[in-house]
Design an enzyme around this catalytic site. Structure first.
Site, PDB file in Angstrom:
ATOM      1  N   THR A 189      -9.346  -6.423  -2.672  1.00 37.77           N
ATOM      2  CA  THR A 189     -10.429  -7.096  -1.948  1.00 37.77           C
ATOM      3  C   THR A 189      -9.800  -8.171  -1.062  1.00 37.77           C
ATOM      4  O   THR A 189      -8.583  -8.345  -1.055  1.00 37.77           O
ATOM      5  CB  THR A 189     -11.387  -7.773  -2.944  1.00 37.77           C
ATOM      6  OG1 THR A 189     -10.632  -8.734  -3.682  1.00 37.77           O
ATOM      7  CG2 THR A 189     -12.006  -6.767  -3.899  1.00 37.77           C
ATOM      8  N   LEU A 190     -10.672  -8.922  -0.368  1.00 36.07           N
ATOM      9  CA  LEU A 190     -10.196 -10.049   0.447  1.00 36.07           C
ATOM     10  C   LEU A 190      -9.397 -11.035  -0.407  1.00 36.07           C
ATOM     11  O   LEU A 190      -8.332 -11.512   0.007  1.00 36.07           O
ATOM     12  CB  LEU A 190     -11.411 -10.745   1.078  1.00 36.07           C
ATOM     13  CG  LEU A 190     -11.153 -11.802   2.151  1.00 36.07           C
ATOM     14  CD1 LEU A 190     -10.445 -11.171   3.350  1.00 36.07           C
ATOM     15  CD2 LEU A 190     -12.463 -12.446   2.576  1.00 36.07           C
ATOM     16  N   LYS A 228      -9.292 -19.200 -14.928  1.00 30.65           N
ATOM     17  CA  LYS A 228      -9.998 -18.085 -15.590  1.00 30.65           C
ATOM     18  C   LYS A 228     -10.083 -18.304 -17.102  1.00 30.65           C
ATOM     19  O   LYS A 228     -11.071 -17.905 -17.730  1.00 30.65           O
ATOM     20  CB  LYS A 228      -9.313 -16.752 -15.276  1.00 30.65           C
ATOM     21  CG  LYS A 228      -9.450 -16.292 -13.819  1.00 30.65           C
ATOM     22  CD  LYS A 228     -10.893 -16.150 -13.358  1.00 30.65           C
ATOM     23  CE  LYS A 228     -10.997 -15.372 -12.045  1.00 30.65           C
ATOM     24  NZ  LYS A 228     -12.365 -15.395 -11.494  1.00 30.65           N
ATOM     25  N   TYR A 248      -0.161 -15.770 -10.188  1.00 32.50           N
ATOM     26  CA  TYR A 248      -1.580 -16.015 -10.466  1.00 32.50           C
ATOM     27  C   TYR A 248      -1.790 -17.511 -10.798  1.00 32.50           C
ATOM     28  O   TYR A 248      -2.806 -18.103 -10.450  1.00 32.50           O
ATOM     29  CB  TYR A 248      -2.106 -15.104 -11.573  1.00 32.50           C
ATOM     30  CG  TYR A 248      -3.624 -14.962 -11.541  1.00 32.50           C
ATOM     31  CD1 TYR A 248      -4.265 -14.463 -10.415  1.00 32.50           C
ATOM     32  CD2 TYR A 248      -4.401 -15.336 -12.632  1.00 32.50           C
ATOM     33  CE1 TYR A 248      -5.651 -14.345 -10.369  1.00 32.50           C
ATOM     34  CE2 TYR A 248      -5.779 -15.216 -12.600  1.00 32.50           C
ATOM     35  CZ  TYR A 248      -6.400 -14.729 -11.464  1.00 32.50           C
ATOM     36  OH  TYR A 248      -7.774 -14.614 -11.432  1.00 32.50           O
ATOM     37  N   GLY A 281     -20.905 -14.608  -4.013  1.00 28.03           N
ATOM     38  CA  GLY A 281     -19.531 -14.141  -3.801  1.00 28.03           C
ATOM     39  C   GLY A 281     -19.393 -12.909  -2.941  1.00 28.03           C
ATOM     40  O   GLY A 281     -18.399 -12.188  -3.041  1.00 28.03           O
TER      41      GLY A 281
HETATM   42  P1  NAD Z   1     -13.807 -11.551  -2.531  1.00 33.31           P
HETATM   43  O1  NAD Z   1     -12.890 -12.364  -1.670  1.00 33.31           O
HETATM   44  O2  NAD Z   1     -14.539 -10.457  -1.897  1.00 33.31           O
HETATM   45  O3  NAD Z   1     -14.837 -12.505  -3.283  1.00 33.31           O
HETATM   46  C1  NAD Z   1     -14.552 -13.852  -3.588  1.00 33.31           C
HETATM   47  C2  NAD Z   1     -15.750 -14.636  -3.096  1.00 33.31           C
HETATM   48  O4  NAD Z   1     -15.701 -15.989  -3.505  1.00 33.31           O
HETATM   49  C3  NAD Z   1     -15.885 -14.630  -1.566  1.00 33.31           C
HETATM   50  O5  NAD Z   1     -17.115 -14.067  -1.216  1.00 33.31           O
HETATM   51  C4  NAD Z   1     -15.865 -16.110  -1.216  1.00 33.31           C
HETATM   52  O6  NAD Z   1     -16.693 -16.414  -0.114  1.00 33.31           O
HETATM   53  C5  NAD Z   1     -16.387 -16.692  -2.505  1.00 33.31           C
HETATM   54  N1  NAD Z   1     -16.152 -18.142  -2.602  1.00 33.31           N
HETATM   55  C6  NAD Z   1     -14.977 -18.800  -2.649  1.00 33.31           C
HETATM   56  N2  NAD Z   1     -15.198 -20.130  -2.677  1.00 33.31           N
HETATM   57  C7  NAD Z   1     -16.555 -20.300  -2.671  1.00 33.31           C
HETATM   58  C8  NAD Z   1     -17.398 -21.437  -2.669  1.00 33.31           C
HETATM   59  N3  NAD Z   1     -16.906 -22.689  -2.671  1.00 33.31           N
HETATM   60  N4  NAD Z   1     -18.755 -21.225  -2.660  1.00 33.31           N
HETATM   61  C9  NAD Z   1     -19.264 -19.977  -2.623  1.00 33.31           C
HETATM   62  N5  NAD Z   1     -18.510 -18.865  -2.616  1.00 33.31           N
HETATM   63  C10 NAD Z   1     -17.158 -19.030  -2.639  1.00 33.31           C
HETATM   64  O7  NAD Z   1     -12.883 -11.022  -3.733  1.00 33.31           O
HETATM   65  P2  NAD Z   1     -13.267 -10.299  -5.113  1.00 33.31           P
HETATM   66  O8  NAD Z   1     -12.015  -9.668  -5.555  1.00 33.31           O
HETATM   67  O9  NAD Z   1     -14.483  -9.517  -4.964  1.00 33.31           O
HETATM   68  O10 NAD Z   1     -13.516 -11.556  -6.081  1.00 33.31           O
HETATM   69  C11 NAD Z   1     -14.716 -11.735  -6.793  1.00 33.31           C
HETATM   70  C12 NAD Z   1     -14.429 -12.203  -8.213  1.00 33.31           C
HETATM   71  O11 NAD Z   1     -13.765 -11.167  -8.917  1.00 33.31           O
HETATM   72  C13 NAD Z   1     -13.531 -13.422  -8.304  1.00 33.31           C
HETATM   73  O12 NAD Z   1     -13.987 -14.263  -9.367  1.00 33.31           O
HETATM   74  C14 NAD Z   1     -12.198 -12.829  -8.687  1.00 33.31           C
HETATM   75  O13 NAD Z   1     -11.386 -13.739  -9.385  1.00 33.31           O
HETATM   76  C15 NAD Z   1     -12.668 -11.715  -9.592  1.00 33.31           C
HETATM   77  N6  NAD Z   1     -11.678 -10.666  -9.857  1.00 33.31           N
HETATM   78  C16 NAD Z   1     -11.077 -10.015  -8.827  1.00 33.31           C
HETATM   79  C17 NAD Z   1     -10.137  -9.011  -9.105  1.00 33.31           C
HETATM   80  C18 NAD Z   1      -9.415  -8.316  -7.995  1.00 33.31           C
HETATM   81  O14 NAD Z   1      -8.317  -7.777  -8.246  1.00 33.31           O
HETATM   82  N7  NAD Z   1      -9.950  -8.241  -6.787  1.00 33.31           N
HETATM   83  C19 NAD Z   1      -9.827  -8.696 -10.437  1.00 33.31           C
HETATM   84  C20 NAD Z   1     -10.485  -9.389 -11.467  1.00 33.31           C
HETATM   85  C21 NAD Z   1     -11.411 -10.373 -11.171  1.00 33.31           C
HETATM   86  O1  0WE Z   2      -8.819 -13.880  -8.942  1.00 31.84           O
HETATM   87  C1  0WE Z   2      -8.136 -13.255  -8.157  1.00 31.84           C
HETATM   88  C2  0WE Z   2      -7.694 -13.883  -6.850  1.00 31.84           C
HETATM   89  C3  0WE Z   2      -8.544 -15.053  -6.467  1.00 31.84           C
HETATM   90  C4  0WE Z   2      -7.995 -15.869  -5.326  1.00 31.84           C
HETATM   91  C5  0WE Z   2      -7.339 -15.331  -4.234  1.00 31.84           C
HETATM   92  C6  0WE Z   2      -6.893 -16.150  -3.221  1.00 31.84           C
HETATM   93  C7  0WE Z   2      -6.128 -15.616  -2.037  1.00 31.84           C
HETATM   94  C8  0WE Z   2      -6.199 -16.528  -0.845  1.00 31.84           C
HETATM   95  C9  0WE Z   2      -8.182 -17.222  -5.390  1.00 31.84           C
HETATM   96  N1  0WE Z   2      -7.746 -18.039  -4.405  1.00 31.84           N
HETATM   97  C10 0WE Z   2      -7.128 -17.528  -3.333  1.00 31.84           C
HETATM   98  N2  0WE Z   2      -6.707 -18.401  -2.360  1.00 31.84           N
HETATM   99  C11 0WE Z   2      -6.211 -17.981  -1.180  1.00 31.84           C
HETATM  100  O2  0WE Z   2      -5.810 -18.829  -0.358  1.00 31.84           O
HETATM  101  N3  0WE Z   2      -7.721 -11.992  -8.498  1.00 31.84           N
HETATM  102  C12 0WE Z   2      -8.011 -11.510  -9.814  1.00 31.84           C
HETATM  103  C13 0WE Z   2      -6.947 -11.109  -7.605  1.00 31.84           C
HETATM  104  C14 0WE Z   2      -5.497 -11.274  -7.964  1.00 31.84           C
HETATM  105  O3  0WE Z   2      -4.780 -12.317  -7.495  1.00 31.84           O
HETATM  106  C15 0WE Z   2      -3.509 -12.212  -8.053  1.00 31.84           C
HETATM  107  C16 0WE Z   2      -3.440 -11.102  -8.875  1.00 31.84           C
HETATM  108  C17 0WE Z   2      -4.724 -10.494  -8.834  1.00 31.84           C
HETATM  109  C18 0WE Z   2      -5.156  -9.279  -9.577  1.00 31.84           C
HETATM  110  C19 0WE Z   2      -2.392 -13.045  -7.891  1.00 31.84           C
HETATM  111  C20 0WE Z   2      -1.207 -12.722  -8.559  1.00 31.84           C
HETATM  112  C21 0WE Z   2      -1.147 -11.637  -9.384  1.00 31.84           C
HETATM  113  C22 0WE Z   2      -2.263 -10.781  -9.554  1.00 31.84           C
END
Ligand code: NAD
Ligand code: 0WE
Length: 255
Positions: free
Chosen positions: A193-194, A162, A155, A13
């Site tokens: 993040t992205l 999740k 979400y 990831g």
């Molecule tokens: P991120 O975009 O940096 O990481 C998400 C990753 O998932 C990316 O590297 C993407 O390439 C990878 N991915 C998606 N589809 C894939 C596939 N088919 N095979 C391999 N890799 C794949 O964003 P992040 O915020 O670092 O997200 C990482 C984790 O943290 C996720 O599970 C996200 O739900 C969780 N999370 C994020 C937040 C937030 O607010 N950013 C909060 C709580 C949990």
């Molecule tokens: O898990 C996530 C986001 C994961 C995610 C993000 C994207 C954006 C682009 C999964 N799929 C996609 N598909 C796309 O095309 N988070 C925990 C971050 C997040 O997302 C939200 C949040 C938070 C926090 C969406 C609504 C409300 C809060």
């Protein structure tokens, strides 16, 4: 101090330096682990490889976790490179954009399938491939969000995915416990993040946390990295099947 010297960790990831996976990689590197960094596709290879020199002993591997053949090939390559594994970090989530933009009621069958496949089932597939390489036991960690328990606007299907992921953590913990492999999740607060960039009103989500969370601020990715290093270390040897909140306390508040 957390000591992971002599341990090998594979991390799924990593998209860029803002990824939670990168914060975890840095903390595991500081603790002395050897790291295998997995990126999803050719497009993300350059980013991953540009970050490797910042780590002491890291290699990169390409793996799309929605493709069984790529998981098999990656773990075969990991077996050749390291012989054994101690730690797996699953920091992967995806739902098609329509599904996190539109009304939840309109969620398409295929979008629901993709979200649960990539964001929840992939933990089962990766854990099954990793287990034979964890002959001395091991520790597996995934990332989740409070949207699994409570409704957050937009979400949507990710909340359902999740919820499935957190239940998957508990069932995997029971399945892998006899092999001394622990399985846990961190429920992180919102971090820019992205994966957060595509979300409309993300700043409002961050502001709400600042206002309401007991610590009155947002969590940093490196704080998630610290808790990850703990859960993945022998200091957490008695913890499995658990969801640990790293969210500045937001989830305990009522209003
Ligand atoms: P991120 O975009 O940096 O990481 C998400 C990753 O998932 C990316 O590297 C993407 O390439 C990878 N991915 C998606 N589809 C894939 C596939 N088919 N095979 C391999 N890799 C794949 O964003 P992040 O915020 O670092 O997200 C990482 C984790 O943290 C996720 O599970 C996200 O739900 C969780 N999370 C994020 C937040 C937030 O607010 N950013 C909060 C709580 C949990
Ligand atoms: O898990 C996530 C986001 C994961 C995610 C993000 C994207 C954006 C682009 C999964 N799929 C996609 N598909 C796309 O095309 N988070 C925990 C971050 C997040 O997302 C939200 C949040 C938070 C926090 C969406 C609504 C409300 C809060």
């Amino acid at each position: 101090m957390i000591d992971l010297k002599g341990k090998t960790a594979v991390i799924f990831g990593l998209a860029n330096k803002r990824s939670i996976a990168w914060a975890i990689a840095q903390k595991l590197n500081e603790a002395g682990a050897s790291l295998a960094i997995c990126y999803q596709n050719e497009r993300l290879k350059k980013e991953a490889d540009s970050l490797l020199p910042e780590l002491r002993d890291a290699k990169s591997f390409q793996c799309d976790v929605s493709v069984d053949g790529e998981i098999d090939a990656t773990f075969l390559a990991l077996k050749h490179a390291y012989g054994k594994l101690d730690i797996v970090v699953h920091s992967v989530a995806f739902a098609p954009a329509d599904a996190i933009k539109n009304d939840f009621l309109l969620t398409a069958r295929e979008d629901f399938r993709i979200a649960l496949d990539v964001s929840a089932y992939s933990l089962v597939a990766v854990s099954r491939a990793a287990a034979p390489l964890m002959a001395e036991g091991g520790s597996i960690l995934t990332l989740t969000y409070y949207g699994s328990e409570k409704v957050f606007p937009n979400y949507n299907v990710m909340g359902v995915a999740k919820a499935a992921l957190e239940a998957t953590v508990r069932y995997l913990a029971a399945s892998l416990g006899p092999k001394n492999i622990r399985v846990n999740a961190i429920s992180a607060g919102p971090i820019k993040t992205l994966a957060a960039r595509g979300i409309g009103d993300f700043n409002k989500i961050l502001d709400t946390v600042t206002e309401r969370a007991p610590l009155h601020r947002n969590v940093e990715a490196l704080e998630v990295g610290n808790t990850a290093a703990f859960l993945l270390s022998p200091l957490a040897s008695g913890i499995t099947g658990e969801v640990t909140y790293v969210d500045c306390g937001y989830n305990v508040t009522g209003m």
